[in-house]
Design an enzyme around this catalytic site. Sequence first.
Site, PDB file in Angstrom:
ATOM      1  N   ASP A   1      -4.938  12.370  13.285  1.00  0.00           N
ATOM      2  CA  ASP A   1      -5.674  10.998  13.169  1.00  0.00           C
ATOM      3  C   ASP A   1      -5.472  10.230  14.098  1.00  0.00           C
ATOM      4  O   ASP A   1      -5.253  10.543  15.356  1.00  0.00           O
ATOM      5  CB  ASP A   1      -5.121  10.664  11.706  1.00  0.00           C
ATOM      6  CG  ASP A   1      -3.888  10.058  11.675  1.00  0.00           C
ATOM      7  OD1 ASP A   1      -3.287   9.916  12.886  1.00  0.00           O
ATOM      8  OD2 ASP A   1      -3.670   9.304  10.678  1.00  0.00           O
TER       9      ASP A   1
ATOM     10  N   LYS B   1       0.726  -1.282  -0.041  1.00  0.00           N
ATOM     11  CA  LYS B   1       0.054   0.030   0.020  1.00  0.00           C
ATOM     12  C   LYS B   1       0.892   1.225   0.098  1.00  0.00           C
ATOM     13  O   LYS B   1       0.735   2.211  -0.708  1.00  0.00           O
ATOM     14  CB  LYS B   1      -0.974  -0.001   1.226  1.00  0.00           C
ATOM     15  CG  LYS B   1      -1.397   1.239   1.643  1.00  0.00           C
ATOM     16  CD  LYS B   1      -2.484   1.362   2.896  1.00  0.00           C
ATOM     17  CE  LYS B   1      -1.927   1.573   4.168  1.00  0.00           C
ATOM     18  NZ  LYS B   1      -1.472   2.938   4.456  1.00  0.00           N
ATOM     19  N   ASN B   2       1.871   1.271   0.801  1.00  0.00           N
ATOM     20  CA  ASN B   2       2.687   2.428   1.109  1.00  0.00           C
ATOM     21  C   ASN B   2       3.795   2.683  -0.100  1.00  0.00           C
ATOM     22  O   ASN B   2       4.354   3.801   0.190  1.00  0.00           O
ATOM     23  CB  ASN B   2       3.417   2.628   2.427  1.00  0.00           C
ATOM     24  CG  ASN B   2       2.094   2.581   3.710  1.00  0.00           C
ATOM     25  OD1 ASN B   2       1.099   3.017   3.347  1.00  0.00           O
ATOM     26  ND2 ASN B   2       2.619   2.344   4.774  1.00  0.00           N
TER      27      ASN B   2
ATOM     28  N   ARG C   1      -4.404  10.531   4.853  1.00  0.00           N
ATOM     29  CA  ARG C   1      -3.380  11.428   4.954  1.00  0.00           C
ATOM     30  C   ARG C   1      -2.429  11.454   3.802  1.00  0.00           C
ATOM     31  O   ARG C   1      -1.711  12.555   3.288  1.00  0.00           O
ATOM     32  CB  ARG C   1      -2.680  11.328   6.157  1.00  0.00           C
ATOM     33  CG  ARG C   1      -3.279  11.241   7.452  1.00  0.00           C
ATOM     34  CD  ARG C   1      -2.434  11.125   8.620  1.00  0.00           C
ATOM     35  NE  ARG C   1      -1.356  12.056   8.512  1.00  0.00           N
ATOM     36  CZ  ARG C   1      -1.409  13.186   9.059  1.00  0.00           C
ATOM     37  NH1 ARG C   1      -2.303  13.621   9.683  1.00  0.00           N
ATOM     38  NH2 ARG C   1      -0.494  13.840   8.766  1.00  0.00           N
TER      39      ARG C   1
ATOM     40  N   ASP D   1       4.148  -0.409  12.213  1.00  0.00           N
ATOM     41  CA  ASP D   1       2.867  -0.792  11.649  1.00  0.00           C
ATOM     42  C   ASP D   1       2.758  -2.251  11.724  1.00  0.00           C
ATOM     43  O   ASP D   1       1.848  -3.000  11.457  1.00  0.00           O
ATOM     44  CB  ASP D   1       2.729  -0.517  10.181  1.00  0.00           C
ATOM     45  CG  ASP D   1       2.555   0.924  10.090  1.00  0.00           C
ATOM     46  OD1 ASP D   1       2.206   1.600  10.955  1.00  0.00           O
ATOM     47  OD2 ASP D   1       2.706   1.505   8.791  1.00  0.00           O
TER      48      ASP D   1
HETATM   49  N1  EPU Z   1       6.414  13.826  11.508  1.00  0.00           N
HETATM   50  C1  EPU Z   1       6.538  15.018  12.075  1.00  0.00           C
HETATM   51  N2  EPU Z   1       6.538  15.962  11.400  1.00  0.00           N
HETATM   52  C2  EPU Z   1       6.753  15.785   9.961  1.00  0.00           C
HETATM   53  C3  EPU Z   1       6.569  14.712   9.356  1.00  0.00           C
HETATM   54  C4  EPU Z   1       6.483  13.393  10.199  1.00  0.00           C
HETATM   55  O1  EPU Z   1       6.476  15.240  13.321  1.00  0.00           O
HETATM   56  O2  EPU Z   1       6.717  16.846   8.874  1.00  0.00           O
HETATM   57  C5  EPU Z   1       6.366  12.631  12.756  1.00  0.00           C
HETATM   58  C6  EPU Z   1       5.076  11.736  12.733  1.00  0.00           C
HETATM   59  O3  EPU Z   1       3.979  12.407  13.369  1.00  0.00           O
HETATM   60  C7  EPU Z   1       5.470  10.582  13.056  1.00  0.00           C
HETATM   61  C8  EPU Z   1       6.937  10.314  12.709  1.00  0.00           C
HETATM   62  O4  EPU Z   1       7.426  11.514  12.235  1.00  0.00           O
HETATM   63  O5  EPU Z   1       5.380  10.572  14.514  1.00  0.00           O
HETATM   64  C9  EPU Z   1       7.166   9.239  11.421  1.00  0.00           C
HETATM   65  O6  EPU Z   1       6.330   9.754  10.243  1.00  0.00           O
HETATM   66  P1  EPU Z   1       6.458   9.689   8.985  1.00  0.00           P
HETATM   67  O7  EPU Z   1       6.486  10.985   8.120  1.00  0.00           O
HETATM   68  O8  EPU Z   1       7.617   8.802   8.634  1.00  0.00           O
HETATM   69  O9  EPU Z   1       5.293   8.903   8.539  1.00  0.00           O
HETATM   70  P2  EPU Z   1       4.263   8.933   7.199  1.00  0.00           P
HETATM   71  O10 EPU Z   1       4.894   9.239   6.259  1.00  0.00           O
HETATM   72  O11 EPU Z   1       3.117   9.992   7.755  1.00  0.00           O
HETATM   73  C10 EPU Z   1       4.296   6.637   6.404  1.00  0.00           C
HETATM   74  C11 EPU Z   1       3.193   5.679   6.560  1.00  0.00           C
HETATM   75  C12 EPU Z   1       2.631   4.989   7.466  1.00  0.00           C
HETATM   76  C13 EPU Z   1       3.729   4.499   8.333  1.00  0.00           C
HETATM   77  C14 EPU Z   1       4.860   5.621   8.671  1.00  0.00           C
HETATM   78  C15 EPU Z   1       6.123   5.060   9.270  1.00  0.00           C
HETATM   79  C16 EPU Z   1       2.227   5.938   4.385  1.00  0.00           C
HETATM   80  C17 EPU Z   1       0.999   6.514   3.365  1.00  0.00           C
HETATM   81  N3  EPU Z   1       2.243   6.005   5.471  1.00  0.00           N
HETATM   82  O12 EPU Z   1       3.294   7.556   7.166  1.00  0.00           O
HETATM   83  O13 EPU Z   1       1.622   3.838   7.274  1.00  0.00           O
HETATM   84  O14 EPU Z   1       3.396   4.259   9.804  1.00  0.00           O
HETATM   85  O15 EPU Z   1       5.242   6.148   7.315  1.00  0.00           O
HETATM   86  O16 EPU Z   1       6.748   4.082   8.641  1.00  0.00           O
HETATM   87  O17 EPU Z   1       3.068   5.725   3.545  1.00  0.00           O
HETATM   88  C18 EPU Z   1      -0.075   2.368   7.759  1.00  0.00           C
HETATM   89  O18 EPU Z   1       0.139   1.876   6.481  1.00  0.00           O
HETATM   90  O19 EPU Z   1      -0.961   1.764   8.459  1.00  0.00           O
HETATM   91  C19 EPU Z   1       0.584   3.629   8.116  1.00  0.00           C
HETATM   92  C20 EPU Z   1       0.081   4.582   9.108  1.00  0.00           C
END
Ligand code: EPU
Length: 417
Positions: free
Chosen positions: A116, A22-23, A92, A305
């Site tokens: 969220d 998915k990601n 998101r 995850d």
């Molecule tokens: N964060 C910040 N500021 C930012 C960006 C991130 O504080 O500008 C924090 C987030 O709040 C979090 C941490 O950094 O605490 C990591 O966030 P990251 O940006 O790495 O995650 P994401 O890109 O929002 C993706 C996956 C998530 C997965 C995370 C970590 C997708 C669509 N989502 O989210 O997947 O948990 O990386 O590996 O790729 C899921 O599939 O169930 C899911 C939640």
Amino acid sequence: MTTISVEGGRALGGTVNVRGAKNAVLKEMVSAVLAPGRHRLRNVPAIADVELMSEVLAHTGCRVEIGDHELWTVVPETLNPVAPIELVRQMRASILVLGPLLARCGEARVALPGGDDLGARPIEWHLEGLEQMGAEFALVHGELIGRVPGRLKGTEVELPFPSVGATENVIFAAVLAEGPTVIVNAAREPEIEDLITQLNAMGAVISGGGSSIVTIEGVDRLSPVEHSAVADRLEAGTFGIAAAITGGDVTVTGCQPKHLRMELRKLSDAGCEVEQGEGWLRVIGPDRPTPVDFATLPFPGFHTDMHPQMVALLSVASGTSVITENLYDARFRYVGELARMGADISIEGQHAVIRGVEALSGCPVLAPDIRAGAALVLAGLRAEGVTEVADAFHIDRGYEDFAGRLTSLGAVISRSS
Ligand code: EPU
């Protein structure tokens, strides 16, 4: 309301195949926006988030045709650079259109996602990176209005944390920018490496994928390509834990075990027999797992995850496990639901102490998010009696026909809407 009902107590056995991650797929759909023409993406899972991303892209003027585990995206020369709140709120990952829209159109209007199910989840690192490349943002009535005077300019972007989304948004902006961009402390997830493979096939010049320093040489134009998405390591790991928690014997095909190194190591520490080869893995579960400690970390650490599924397993271990959640401040919301099934778990800040119990007992529970929903189904596979997991639409966002595939492994499970 969609509910998954599970009758516990059966050891799962057999083979299950996983599709693309998915990601990776969601980002590989978005990357199409960077190049006008017709793109083809293969190994696409039939999950709700793919449909949602199709709607986001349709809003920008693209046309997505979904086929049997593949899709085509037709991208026009002129885009509508907007992602409205109705779509961003549902998923998101919609904010990932920000980088491509700025790169293609020089402007973007994308609703700012709020918090969220997993916590606050800010996006300031995405914005800081894009600002360093020349973008300017204003927040007006909940909408981020981004503009680029002239063309985005390559620069060095140092991320405070290897954020998956921030790394991707900066890569998207940098591929069409003027000059080189270097991302320092980039996320190293296999899904990003796969996205880079796709972008390079489109004509981008990116090196260092899979490492913490990614270099992007901006180019003037990209072309559409055909790409097959990397396997979903989270689905593969979830089926592995389904074998582990039921004392079963499950082989997962279509996966890459090297992307699950830490998670498989912890399953082995929990008393599972783990075998693996090129494109497959096999997990044979113990009668009762042994306790294991772990902390979630960016790749190659233990994936956040996979955390709830692993806690479901450890809830019936023969001792006490201590785990630390380092990514999300609200990831533990499912623990109250597991406690209704008889799990003995206490939370202290970002730590959970899981005192293994002999047995779980089935009852109605509520899925708070994708992974916790899957974890509650797994707990139900082990529990005595029937577990009804309500709000199972969360599970549909990330797992294709989860109930049907568990049925094929011998689970007694049904779905009702
Ligand atoms: N964060 C910040 N500021 C930012 C960006 C991130 O504080 O500008 C924090 C987030 O709040 C979090 C941490 O950094 O605490 C990591 O966030 P990251 O940006 O790495 O995650 P994401 O890109 O929002 C993706 C996956 C998530 C997965 C995370 C970590 C997708 C669509 N989502 O989210 O997947 O948990 O990386 O590996 O790729 C899921 O599939 O169930 C899911 C939640």
